[in-house]
Motif scaffolding. Structure first.
Motif, PDB file in Angstrom:
ATOM      1  N   HIS A 130       0.858  -1.186   0.000  1.00  0.00           N
ATOM      2  CA  HIS A 130       0.000   0.000   0.000  1.00  0.00           C
ATOM      3  C   HIS A 130       0.895   1.237   0.000  1.00  0.00           C
ATOM      4  N   ALA A 155       0.406   7.306   0.596  1.00  0.00           N
ATOM      5  CA  ALA A 155      -0.762   8.171   0.426  1.00  0.00           C
ATOM      6  C   ALA A 155      -2.051   7.396   0.668  1.00  0.00           C
ATOM      7  N   ALA A 156      -2.084   6.147   0.217  1.00  0.00           N
ATOM      8  CA  ALA A 156      -3.290   5.335   0.418  1.00  0.00           C
ATOM      9  C   ALA A 156      -3.482   5.027   1.895  1.00  0.00           C
ATOM     10  N   ARG A 157      -2.373   4.753   2.611  1.00  0.00           N
ATOM     11  CA  ARG A 157      -2.476   4.484   4.046  1.00  0.00           C
ATOM     12  C   ARG A 157      -2.933   5.723   4.804  1.00  0.00           C
ATOM     13  N   LEU A 158      -2.423   6.893   4.406  1.00  0.00           N
ATOM     14  CA  LEU A 158      -2.820   8.132   5.069  1.00  0.00           C
ATOM     15  C   LEU A 158      -4.297   8.421   4.822  1.00  0.00           C
ATOM     16  N   THR A 159      -4.745   8.197   3.592  1.00  0.00           N
ATOM     17  CA  THR A 159      -6.157   8.404   3.267  1.00  0.00           C
ATOM     18  C   THR A 159      -7.038   7.439   4.059  1.00  0.00           C
ATOM     19  N   GLU A 160      -6.595   6.199   4.174  1.00  0.00           N
ATOM     20  CA  GLU A 160      -7.358   5.207   4.935  1.00  0.00           C
ATOM     21  C   GLU A 160      -7.415   5.585   6.420  1.00  0.00           C
ATOM     22  N   ALA A 207      -7.210   8.622   7.651  1.00  0.00           N
ATOM     23  CA  ALA A 207      -8.086   9.781   7.776  1.00  0.00           C
ATOM     24  C   ALA A 207      -9.550   9.359   7.715  1.00  0.00           C
ATOM     25  N   ALA A 208      -9.870   8.420   6.836  1.00  0.00           N
ATOM     26  CA  ALA A 208     -11.249   7.939   6.725  1.00  0.00           C
ATOM     27  C   ALA A 208     -11.676   7.210   7.998  1.00  0.00           C
ATOM     28  N   THR A 209     -10.766   6.423   8.558  1.00  0.00           N
ATOM     29  CA  THR A 209     -11.065   5.714   9.804  1.00  0.00           C
ATOM     30  C   THR A 209     -11.278   6.694  10.947  1.00  0.00           C
ATOM     31  N   GLY A 233     -12.299  14.870  11.065  1.00  0.00           N
ATOM     32  CA  GLY A 233     -10.920  14.398  11.031  1.00  0.00           C
ATOM     33  C   GLY A 233      -9.958  15.475  11.489  1.00  0.00           C
ATOM     34  N   LEU A 239      -5.606  15.790  11.426  1.00  0.00           N
ATOM     35  CA  LEU A 239      -5.001  16.887  10.675  1.00  0.00           C
ATOM     36  C   LEU A 239      -4.113  17.734  11.577  1.00  0.00           C
TER      37      LEU A 239
END
Length: 56
Positions: free
Chosen positions: A4, A7-12, A14-16, A25, A29
Motif C-alpha cells: 500500500h 498516500a493510500a495508508r494516510l487516506t485510509e 483519515a477515513a477511519t 478528522g 489533521l
C-alpha cells in the motif's frame, strides 16, 4: 501481504478517524500539521547549525 503506498495508508487512516469521531478528522489533521512543523524546525536547526561562525 499487499503493498500500500503511503498516500493510500494516510487516506485510509483519515477515513477511519472520520468514522470514529463522527465525521471530524480535525484531530488527525492537527497531529499531522504539528509533526510537519516540528520536523521542519528541527531540520532547519540541524542544517543551519553547521553554518555557525566561530570567532577565535
Amino acid at each position: 501481504m499487499e503493498h500500500h503506498p503511503a498516500a493510500a495508508r494516510l487516506t485510509e487512516a483519515a477515513a477511519t478517524a472520520a468514522q470514529q469521531h463522527g465525521g471530524g478528522g480535525g484531530n488527525l489533521l492537527r497531529i499531522v500539521l504539528v509533526v510537519m512543523i516540528l520536523g521542519c524546525v528541527l531540520t532547519a536547526w540541524f542544517l543551519l547549525r553547521g553554518y555557525k561562525q566561530k570567532d577565535d
